[in-house]
Scaffold this motif. Structure first.
Motif, PDB file in Angstrom:
ATOM      1  N   GLN A 187       1.685   6.635  -6.989  1.00  0.00           N
ATOM      2  CA  GLN A 187       0.623   7.514  -7.468  1.00  0.00           C
ATOM      3  C   GLN A 187       0.849   8.974  -7.069  1.00  0.00           C
ATOM      4  OE1 GLN A 187      -2.856   5.643  -5.892  1.00  0.00           O
ATOM      5  NE2 GLN A 187      -2.922   4.079  -7.497  1.00  0.00           N
ATOM      6  N   ALA A 188       1.244   9.188  -5.834  1.00  0.00           N
ATOM      7  CA  ALA A 188       1.381  10.555  -5.331  1.00  0.00           C
ATOM      8  C   ALA A 188       2.563  11.291  -5.945  1.00  0.00           C
ATOM      9  CB  ALA A 188       1.517  10.541  -3.806  1.00  0.00           C
TER      10      ALA A 188
ATOM     11  N   LYS B  95       2.379   1.665  -3.455  1.00  0.00           N
ATOM     12  CA  LYS B  95       1.361   2.110  -4.404  1.00  0.00           C
ATOM     13  C   LYS B  95       1.046   3.590  -4.212  1.00  0.00           C
ATOM     14  CE  LYS B  95      -2.872   0.606  -6.490  1.00  0.00           C
ATOM     15  NZ  LYS B  95      -3.545  -0.618  -6.829  1.00  0.00           N
ATOM     16  N   TRP B  96       0.953   4.010  -2.953  1.00  0.00           N
ATOM     17  CA  TRP B  96       0.708   5.423  -2.676  1.00  0.00           C
ATOM     18  C   TRP B  96       1.850   6.280  -3.200  1.00  0.00           C
ATOM     19  CZ3 TRP B  96       3.683   8.794   0.174  1.00  0.00           C
ATOM     20  CH2 TRP B  96       3.146  10.063   0.326  1.00  0.00           C
TER      21      TRP B  96
ATOM     22  N   GLU C 227       0.830  -1.211   0.000  1.00  0.00           N
ATOM     23  CA  GLU C 227       0.000   0.000   0.000  1.00  0.00           C
ATOM     24  C   GLU C 227       0.862   1.257   0.000  1.00  0.00           C
ATOM     25  OE1 GLU C 227      -0.461  -2.485   2.249  1.00  0.00           O
ATOM     26  OE2 GLU C 227      -2.349  -3.335   1.569  1.00  0.00           O
TER      27      GLU C 227
END
Length: 63
Positions: A11-12, A7-8, A4
């Motif tokens: 994306q961020a 993935k964050w 997680e």
């Protein structure tokens, strides 16, 4: 938790999977892993034809 977070980060901050894996640290294979659960009745159906209880293990004696 690491997946997680990676993935964050991807994306961020518009990061590649390789770069995010290096920051965490985590292997890229573990970031890509997706768990696939068997359907609930699959084991019971497979064991029904054997006459054994679902989840039973057959251990043969080594000669």
């Amino acid at each position: 938790m690491r997946r997680e977070l990676a993935k964050w980060a991807q994306q961020a901050h518009d990061l590649s999977q390789r770069y995010a894996a290096g920051l965490i640290p985590a292997s890229r294979a573990s970031l890509r892993y997706e768990h696939h659960r068997d359907p609930p009745g699959r084991l019971a159906c497979a064991a029904a034809g054997t006459g054994r209880q679902p989840g039973a293990v057959w251990i043969s004696k080594a000669d």
